[in-house]
Motif scaffolding. Structure first.
Motif, mmCIF file in Angstrom:
data_model
loop_
_atom_site.group_PDB
_atom_site.id
_atom_site.type_symbol
_atom_site.label_atom_id
_atom_site.label_comp_id
_atom_site.label_asym_id
_atom_site.label_seq_id
_atom_site.Cartn_x
_atom_site.Cartn_y
_atom_site.Cartn_z
ATOM 1 N N THR A 82 -28.968 79.138 -9.823
ATOM 2 C CA THR A 82 -29.844 78.843 -10.959
ATOM 3 C C THR A 82 -30.575 77.528 -10.737
ATOM 4 O O THR A 82 -31.782 77.438 -10.966
ATOM 5 N N ILE A 83 -29.867 76.514 -10.276
ATOM 6 C CA ILE A 83 -30.496 75.208 -10.018
ATOM 7 C C ILE A 83 -31.592 75.353 -8.969
ATOM 8 O O ILE A 83 -32.702 74.843 -9.134
ATOM 9 N N LYS A 84 -31.292 76.071 -7.906
ATOM 10 C CA LYS A 84 -32.280 76.286 -6.841
ATOM 11 C C LYS A 84 -33.504 77.036 -7.377
ATOM 12 O O LYS A 84 -34.645 76.657 -7.095
ATOM 13 N N ASN A 85 -33.267 78.082 -8.167
ATOM 14 C CA ASN A 85 -34.375 78.841 -8.754
ATOM 15 C C ASN A 85 -35.245 77.953 -9.635
ATOM 16 O O ASN A 85 -36.478 78.017 -9.580
ATOM 17 N N MET A 86 -34.603 77.140 -10.455
ATOM 18 C CA MET A 86 -35.365 76.293 -11.389
ATOM 19 C C MET A 86 -36.147 75.214 -10.654
ATOM 20 O O MET A 86 -37.223 74.811 -11.096
ATOM 21 N N GLN A 87 -35.641 74.754 -9.521
ATOM 22 C CA GLN A 87 -36.410 73.791 -8.720
ATOM 23 C C GLN A 87 -37.707 74.434 -8.225
ATOM 24 O O GLN A 87 -38.758 73.805 -8.243
ATOM 25 N N GLN A 88 -37.623 75.697 -7.818
ATOM 26 C CA GLN A 88 -38.825 76.387 -7.338
ATOM 27 C C GLN A 88 -39.775 76.700 -8.496
ATOM 28 O O GLN A 88 -40.987 76.571 -8.349
ATOM 29 N N VAL A 89 -39.231 77.093 -9.642
ATOM 30 C CA VAL A 89 -40.069 77.349 -10.816
ATOM 31 C C VAL A 89 -40.806 76.073 -11.216
ATOM 32 O O VAL A 89 -42.013 76.099 -11.481
ATOM 33 N N LYS A 90 -40.096 74.957 -11.229
ATOM 34 C CA LYS A 90 -40.719 73.682 -11.596
ATOM 35 C C LYS A 90 -41.800 73.310 -10.587
ATOM 36 O O LYS A 90 -42.887 72.869 -10.964
ATOM 37 N N ALA A 91 -41.508 73.492 -9.308
ATOM 38 C CA ALA A 91 -42.501 73.189 -8.272
ATOM 39 C C ALA A 91 -43.751 74.042 -8.464
ATOM 40 O O ALA A 91 -44.883 73.551 -8.329
ATOM 41 N N ALA A 92 -43.557 75.310 -8.810
ATOM 42 C CA ALA A 92 -44.705 76.202 -9.040
ATOM 43 C C ALA A 92 -45.507 75.748 -10.255
ATOM 44 O O ALA A 92 -46.743 75.723 -10.217
ATOM 45 N N ALA A 93 -44.812 75.374 -11.311
ATOM 46 C CA ALA A 93 -45.500 74.946 -12.535
ATOM 47 C C ALA A 93 -46.310 73.671 -12.313
ATOM 48 O O ALA A 93 -47.396 73.519 -12.865
ATOM 49 N N LEU A 94 -45.777 72.782 -11.498
ATOM 50 C CA LEU A 94 -46.442 71.490 -11.293
ATOM 51 C C LEU A 94 -47.314 71.455 -10.034
ATOM 52 O O LEU A 94 -47.792 70.387 -9.642
ATOM 53 N N ALA A 95 -47.538 72.610 -9.416
ATOM 54 C CA ALA A 95 -48.291 72.662 -8.160
ATOM 55 C C ALA A 95 -49.760 72.232 -8.278
ATOM 56 O O ALA A 95 -50.268 71.570 -7.382
ATOM 57 N N PRO A 96 -50.452 72.567 -9.348
ATOM 58 C CA PRO A 96 -51.855 72.141 -9.425
ATOM 59 C C PRO A 96 -51.981 70.616 -9.505
ATOM 60 O O PRO A 96 -51.069 69.936 -9.995
ATOM 61 N N ALA A 97 -53.092 70.127 -9.040
ATOM 62 C CA ALA A 97 -53.326 68.677 -9.077
ATOM 63 C C ALA A 97 -53.332 68.150 -10.513
ATOM 64 O O ALA A 97 -52.908 67.020 -10.762
ATOM 65 N N ASP A 98 -53.793 68.964 -11.452
ATOM 66 C CA ASP A 98 -53.868 68.564 -12.859
ATOM 67 C C ASP A 98 -53.167 69.626 -13.713
ATOM 68 O O ASP A 98 -53.821 70.516 -14.259
ATOM 69 N N PRO A 99 -51.816 69.559 -13.825
ATOM 70 C CA PRO A 99 -51.088 70.593 -14.571
ATOM 71 C C PRO A 99 -51.536 70.661 -16.035
ATOM 72 O O PRO A 99 -51.778 69.633 -16.671
ATOM 73 N N SER A 100 -51.612 71.872 -16.545
ATOM 74 C CA SER A 100 -51.988 72.092 -17.944
ATOM 75 C C SER A 100 -50.783 71.817 -18.839
ATOM 76 O O SER A 100 -49.640 71.717 -18.357
ATOM 77 N N PRO A 101 -51.010 71.741 -20.163
ATOM 78 C CA PRO A 101 -49.872 71.597 -21.074
ATOM 79 C C PRO A 101 -48.857 72.742 -20.916
ATOM 80 O O PRO A 101 -47.654 72.522 -20.987
#
Length: 107
Positions: free
Chosen positions: A46-65
């Motif tokens: 679960t921790i590993k999965n959430m690290q990848q989910v977070k990385a995906a969410a914050l991948a853009p240079a300007d993350p949206s809300p």
């Protein structure tokens, strides 16, 4: 595209909002990528999965809300998994201590 690249199997296909420009061509002006939040079979997974989910969410240079909200959700799920992992470790340690303190007497 950044979400999809970082999200791996957790990211779905992107969808784009397009507008027709003055030249008659369509241009993408917005888009989104669904990101699946999937807990693992173990706290470590679960921790590993959430690290990848977070990385995906914050991948853009300007993350949206919404990107920030997904990242925050992933952090909360990872924190719960970390607590669960610590509880398991404590139980294992306690069981080990109890077993090592046992003295058997035979007559």
């Amino acid at each position: 595209m950044a979400h999809q690249a970082a999200g791996g199997g957790f990211a779905g296909a992107p969808s784009y909002k397009k507008v027709k420009g003055p030249d008659g061509k369509e241009y993408a002006v917005a888009g989104e990528v669904p990101i699946k939040i999937i807990k693992g079979k173990t706290p470590e997974e679960t921790i590993k999965n959430m690290q990848q989910v977070k990385a995906a969410a914050l991948a853009p240079a300007d993350p949206s809300p919404q990107d920030l909200k997904v990242a925050q959700t992933a952090d909360m799920i990872a924190a719960k998994a970390e607590q669960e992992l610590q509880m398991q470790k404590t139980q294992t340690d306690n069981n080990s201590n109890n077993k090592s303190q046992r003295i058997n007497f035979y007559a």
